[in-house]
Design a protein around this motif. Sequence first.
Motif, mmCIF file in Angstrom:
data_model
loop_
_atom_site.group_PDB
_atom_site.id
_atom_site.type_symbol
_atom_site.label_atom_id
_atom_site.label_comp_id
_atom_site.label_asym_id
_atom_site.label_seq_id
_atom_site.Cartn_x
_atom_site.Cartn_y
_atom_site.Cartn_z
ATOM 1 N N GLY A 28 37.664 -18.743 28.704
ATOM 2 C CA GLY A 28 37.473 -18.884 30.132
ATOM 3 C C GLY A 28 37.272 -20.339 30.507
ATOM 4 N N PHE A 29 37.781 -20.735 31.657
ATOM 5 C CA PHE A 29 37.676 -22.117 32.099
ATOM 6 C C PHE A 29 36.223 -22.451 32.432
ATOM 7 C CE2 PHE A 29 37.795 -25.360 35.476
ATOM 8 C CZ PHE A 29 38.440 -26.372 34.788
ATOM 9 N N VAL A 30 35.760 -23.610 31.980
ATOM 10 C CA VAL A 30 34.393 -24.063 32.238
ATOM 11 C C VAL A 30 34.437 -25.197 33.253
ATOM 12 C CG1 VAL A 30 32.318 -25.105 31.251
ATOM 13 C CG2 VAL A 30 33.623 -23.418 29.927
ATOM 14 N N ASP A 31 33.736 -25.023 34.353
ATOM 15 C CA ASP A 31 33.643 -26.065 35.375
ATOM 16 C C ASP A 31 32.534 -27.023 34.946
ATOM 17 O OD1 ASP A 31 33.934 -27.543 37.666
ATOM 18 O OD2 ASP A 31 32.698 -26.203 38.900
ATOM 19 N N PHE A 32 32.885 -27.980 34.108
ATOM 20 C CA PHE A 32 31.871 -28.871 33.548
ATOM 21 C C PHE A 32 31.835 -30.191 34.291
ATOM 22 C CE2 PHE A 32 35.766 -29.603 31.122
ATOM 23 C CZ PHE A 32 35.873 -30.983 31.109
ATOM 24 N N ARG A 33 30.678 -30.835 34.245
ATOM 25 C CA ARG A 33 30.578 -32.172 34.821
ATOM 26 C C ARG A 33 30.602 -33.239 33.740
ATOM 27 N NH1 ARG A 33 25.175 -34.290 34.899
ATOM 28 N NH2 ARG A 33 23.561 -32.742 34.477
ATOM 29 N N MET A 34 30.485 -32.813 32.498
ATOM 30 C CA MET A 34 30.494 -33.779 31.411
ATOM 31 C C MET A 34 30.830 -33.085 30.097
ATOM 32 S SD MET A 34 27.292 -36.102 30.002
ATOM 33 C CE MET A 34 27.017 -36.858 31.603
ATOM 34 N N GLU A 35 31.626 -33.757 29.281
ATOM 35 C CA GLU A 35 31.777 -33.364 27.884
ATOM 36 C C GLU A 35 30.834 -34.237 27.066
ATOM 37 O OE1 GLU A 35 35.864 -32.300 26.426
ATOM 38 O OE2 GLU A 35 36.427 -33.372 28.261
ATOM 39 N N ALA A 66 15.221 -33.130 29.640
ATOM 40 C CA ALA A 66 15.087 -31.740 29.167
ATOM 41 C C ALA A 66 16.417 -31.208 28.650
ATOM 42 C CB ALA A 66 14.558 -30.853 30.287
ATOM 43 N N LEU A 67 17.510 -31.580 29.307
ATOM 44 C CA LEU A 67 18.825 -31.128 28.877
ATOM 45 C C LEU A 67 19.224 -31.809 27.564
ATOM 46 C CD1 LEU A 67 20.690 -29.084 30.218
ATOM 47 C CD2 LEU A 67 21.986 -30.982 31.193
ATOM 48 N N ALA A 68 18.876 -33.093 27.427
ATOM 49 C CA ALA A 68 19.146 -33.801 26.176
ATOM 50 C C ALA A 68 18.388 -33.153 25.028
ATOM 51 C CB ALA A 68 18.754 -35.267 26.309
ATOM 52 N N MET A 107 30.107 -30.207 23.186
ATOM 53 C CA MET A 107 29.493 -29.363 24.202
ATOM 54 C C MET A 107 30.057 -29.657 25.581
ATOM 55 S SD MET A 107 25.560 -30.139 23.096
ATOM 56 C CE MET A 107 24.926 -29.750 21.458
ATOM 57 N N PHE A 108 29.954 -28.650 26.461
ATOM 58 C CA PHE A 108 30.153 -28.847 27.886
ATOM 59 C C PHE A 108 28.786 -28.856 28.560
ATOM 60 C CE2 PHE A 108 34.160 -26.367 26.932
ATOM 61 C CZ PHE A 108 35.018 -27.448 27.064
ATOM 62 N N VAL A 109 28.581 -29.788 29.474
ATOM 63 C CA VAL A 109 27.418 -29.749 30.355
ATOM 64 C C VAL A 109 27.934 -29.275 31.705
ATOM 65 C CG1 VAL A 109 25.555 -31.060 31.423
ATOM 66 C CG2 VAL A 109 26.343 -31.673 29.122
ATOM 67 N N THR A 110 27.522 -28.078 32.118
ATOM 68 C CA THR A 110 28.052 -27.498 33.339
ATOM 69 C C THR A 110 27.395 -28.116 34.567
ATOM 70 O OG1 THR A 110 26.425 -25.714 33.459
ATOM 71 C CG2 THR A 110 28.373 -25.326 32.092
ATOM 72 N N ARG A 111 27.984 -27.844 35.709
ATOM 73 C CA ARG A 111 27.462 -28.411 36.951
ATOM 74 C C ARG A 111 26.102 -27.837 37.322
ATOM 75 N NH1 ARG A 111 31.275 -31.690 38.831
ATOM 76 N NH2 ARG A 111 33.438 -31.253 38.262
ATOM 77 N N ASP A 112 25.763 -26.675 36.748
ATOM 78 C CA ASP A 112 24.433 -26.111 36.986
ATOM 79 C C ASP A 112 23.510 -26.336 35.785
ATOM 80 O OD1 ASP A 112 25.762 -24.399 35.305
ATOM 81 O OD2 ASP A 112 25.217 -22.559 36.355
ATOM 82 N N ASP A 113 23.797 -27.388 35.025
ATOM 83 C CA ASP A 113 22.925 -27.856 33.937
ATOM 84 C C ASP A 113 22.705 -26.825 32.832
ATOM 85 O OD1 ASP A 113 22.645 -30.409 34.865
ATOM 86 O OD2 ASP A 113 20.707 -30.091 35.813
ATOM 87 N N ARG A 114 23.804 -26.219 32.397
ATOM 88 C CA ARG A 114 23.778 -25.392 31.191
ATOM 89 C C ARG A 114 24.546 -26.104 30.089
ATOM 90 N NH1 ARG A 114 26.745 -20.698 31.673
ATOM 91 N NH2 ARG A 114 27.856 -21.630 33.437
#
Length: 366
Positions: free
Chosen positions: A190-197, A237-239, A263-270
């Motif tokens: 499934g496509f991941v709407d990420f803000r960062m790899e 916290a995400l790091a 990893m993908f970092v999603t736009r909702d911080d997952r």
Amino acid sequence: MNGPAPASRGLVRPGSTIGILGGGQLGRMLALAAAQLGYRTHVFVPEADSPTAQVAAAATVARYDDLDALSRFAAAVDVVTFEFENVPAATAQHLAALRPIHPSPSVLAIAQDRLAEKRFLNGIGVATAPFRAVATPAELEAALRELGRPAVLKTVRLGYDGKGQSMIRADGDAAAAFAVLGGADGILEGFVDFRMEASVVVARTAVGDVAPYVPVENRHVHHILDTTIAPAAIPAALAEEAVATACRIARALDLVGLLAVEMFVTRDDRILVNELAPRPHNSGHWTMDACRTSQFEQHVRAVCGLPLGSTERHSDAVMKNLIGDEVEGWLEALCDPAAKLHLYGKAAARPGRKMGHVNRLYPRAG
């Protein structure tokens, strides 16, 4: 001596020979790091004049399915490791019967198979993009109905830098995407709407010591890593979650060596784990100049049963790959006092070929 006895650590003393499967730039930098610690290296590679062979003490040039050559190679080394994870399973198993090999063939088996990798990760409670196995066009159509569009179709085995995969967009032709697999088994993600790899590189020893590096941001161009920024600009916290996830995976694999967790970092911080690479990794090249211990030295330490080095960074860094003709900027890099140039000894520059990299160092922030 403090800590576990040498035998329990799997200690391989300096002066011994480390066997390296694969002759690319990762093996080259691994061999150079091993030499600094007093080890010799012997590379097993199918091609002559490889980047690793140029700096190794010895080289065996033979096919990976040449069991006689593998046996002679094993007799000449004390421990075996690899610089890419697509070593044939039969090769790894043959060597494992003759010499210690790190990471183990069981780790390779997971990292070589995207379905096994995703199932392993989900089985230990690590989140990934949703996925489905697809072996026929009908299964692909069914998977698209479940996961929706856009989605990414990949081969289950092999493929890197965007090879063996295609995006299926809202108006995309699923049959054409399936044909790209060339008859190989596939996996639809499934496509991941990420803000960062991002990625985390972590080392682990046979006695369970772990040492992670900070998460970094990875920016790709045409599916090839172009730039790594260390550290990644994400909340603390995400790091911490990203590092904890990487360490958890290394322990669950019973890893001995180095593991890069993409990893993908999603736009909702997952945090969603994308892929595993049980070896030194392009996104860890910045550690060569910005950390007390580079990823390559750390890998040598782990597979030889040595104490792990400090992963503390003394500088922030930006790593820029030199891809294809970009290598012609080598002189400019040498004139930059903030830059450290690393060239791989490859004779010909081709589009998409990694010819070297430049690490630029900056005062550490925070």
